[in-house]
Write a protein that holds these residues in place. Structure first.
Motif, mmCIF file in Angstrom:
data_model
loop_
_atom_site.group_PDB
_atom_site.id
_atom_site.type_symbol
_atom_site.label_atom_id
_atom_site.label_comp_id
_atom_site.label_asym_id
_atom_site.label_seq_id
_atom_site.Cartn_x
_atom_site.Cartn_y
_atom_site.Cartn_z
ATOM 1 N N ALA A 148 0.837 -1.197 0.000
ATOM 2 C CA ALA A 148 0.000 0.000 0.000
ATOM 3 C C ALA A 148 0.872 1.247 0.000
ATOM 4 N N TRP A 187 -8.115 -0.101 -1.658
ATOM 5 C CA TRP A 187 -7.507 -0.456 -0.373
ATOM 6 C C TRP A 187 -8.373 0.114 0.750
ATOM 7 N N LEU A 206 -7.822 0.661 4.762
ATOM 8 C CA LEU A 206 -6.640 0.614 5.625
ATOM 9 C C LEU A 206 -6.903 1.181 7.021
ATOM 10 N N SER A 227 -5.063 -4.171 6.210
ATOM 11 C CA SER A 227 -5.468 -3.797 4.853
ATOM 12 C C SER A 227 -6.419 -4.832 4.274
ATOM 13 N N GLU A 256 -8.217 -5.493 0.455
ATOM 14 C CA GLU A 256 -7.987 -5.060 -0.920
ATOM 15 C C GLU A 256 -8.787 -5.919 -1.901
#
Length: 336
Positions: free
Chosen positions: A67, A125, A127, A138, A140
């Motif tokens: 990321a 993403w 986060l 995370s 995704e």
């Protein structure tokens, strides 16, 4: 709206199917296959899949710091010391509010990959955690081209998660315990088809990730509100509550083979300024708030580590809402 930068033209087109924008689907669905009741389709991993990985331990995992991470003490500055070959062109929201999910419609292409251990992806993403520590959480999802993981150069639907900054936890798709698939018509890791063509028809997919306010699990839907599955709340530490940053955009791995910047493409392989039907796009960016409602983000920032290699241009209109064009060819006269 048409704007000019030198001789290049950026076209802000309204979303209209008659202009050649259509939904992309998974290739396996075109054959009419169905799963027996109570089962889900799973992409089969082969011995060759495992052998392409650096080791059995690394199979199905990302490298650390995949990321885009802000510097310690700042929600806006880019990570100046990533040093792991990951390059991004992204839009993001900082830590000014609590976020419970995100949504976007993502243009699908088949970017060229220079070497087998590089990849190109376009994703969302979700986060939370320490951006300068080892406890980053995370979630995704999006599409990726990864010859090392899949053995080909086709764009594929994928998921990923980690709870410790990509160190020991997490994996792609269903390659470890984590993401729980609930849908019998979607294959995580399966190829997406058709794909967009330069100056031709454009194809996109819609991804929505949101937190169940009752049980705390993070759900993902793909396409027309089809629930694909969820990440259980117990996988995470910080994401058991809410997210503190959302990112949308592209990522590549640059291994600098032969001492030169990779020619692995991001998105369509063309820069953002070429606009509709030429550059890749994310459109209708939205976030999920504490009331479990979707809204357009009020303020986003953009970031690209190497804008001569891959770049991004954001905009807004009534049809595509908050959106951006992004991507690039990698190695070129300005990107060595």
């Amino acid at each position: 709206m048409v704007s000019r930068e030198g001789e290049e033209v950026v076209e802000e087109r309204r979303y209209n199917k008659s202009e050649g924008v259509r939904c992309a689907w998974q290739t396996w669905q075109q054959g009419g296959e169905i799963c027996p009741k109570g089962t889900i389709p799973i992409r089969r991993s082969t011995v060759d899949d495992v052998l392409r990985a650096k080791s059995l331990y690394h199979f199905g995992k990302k490298q650390c710091r995949s990321a885009f991470l802000p510097q310690s003490g700042s929600s806006d500055a880019p990570d100046a010391v990533s040093g792991n070959g990951h390059e991004h062109a992204i839009a993001y929201m900082g830590t000014s509010q609590e976020v419970y999910g995100a949504k976007a419609t993502i243009n699908v292409w088949d970017p060229s990959i220079q070497v087998v251990n590089e990849f190109s992806l376009s994703q969302i993403w979700i986060l939370s955690g320490s951006f300068d520590g080892s406890d980053l959480n995370s979630i995704e999802a999006g599409w990726q081209v990864s010859p090392e993981l899949y053995g080909d150069n086709r764009p594929r639907l994928f998921t990923y998660w980690t709870s410790d900054s990509y160190q020991k936890t997490g994996c792609y798709n269903l390659l470890c315990a984590g993401f729980v698939q609930t849908n019998s018509k979607t294959v995580i890791g399966a190829a997406i088809s058709p794909v967009s063509q330069f100056s031709g028809n454009q194809y996109d997919i819609t991804i929505l990730i949101w937190k169940d306010p009752k049980l705390g699990n993070w759900w993902m839907s793909f396409g027309d509100n089809t629930l694909a599955g969820y990440w259980p709340a117990e996988l995470f530490t910080h994401l058991t509550d809410h997210a503190t940053m959302v990112e949308w955009g592209g990522e590549v791995v640059n291994t600098e083979a032969n001492g030169e910047h990779t020619s692995t493409q991001m998105g369509s392989g063309h820069f953002a300024k070429l606009g509709f039907r030429r550059a890749s796009y994310f459109r209708n960016l939205e976030i999920v708030d504490v009331d479990n409602s979707l809204s357009s983000p009020e303020d986003i920032s953009t970031h690209a580590e190497n804008p001569n290699c891959y770049n991004i241009m954001s905009s807004f209109n009534n049809d595509w809402g908050t959106h951006f064009y992004y991507g690039g060819p990698g190695n070129n006269l300005q990107c060595q």
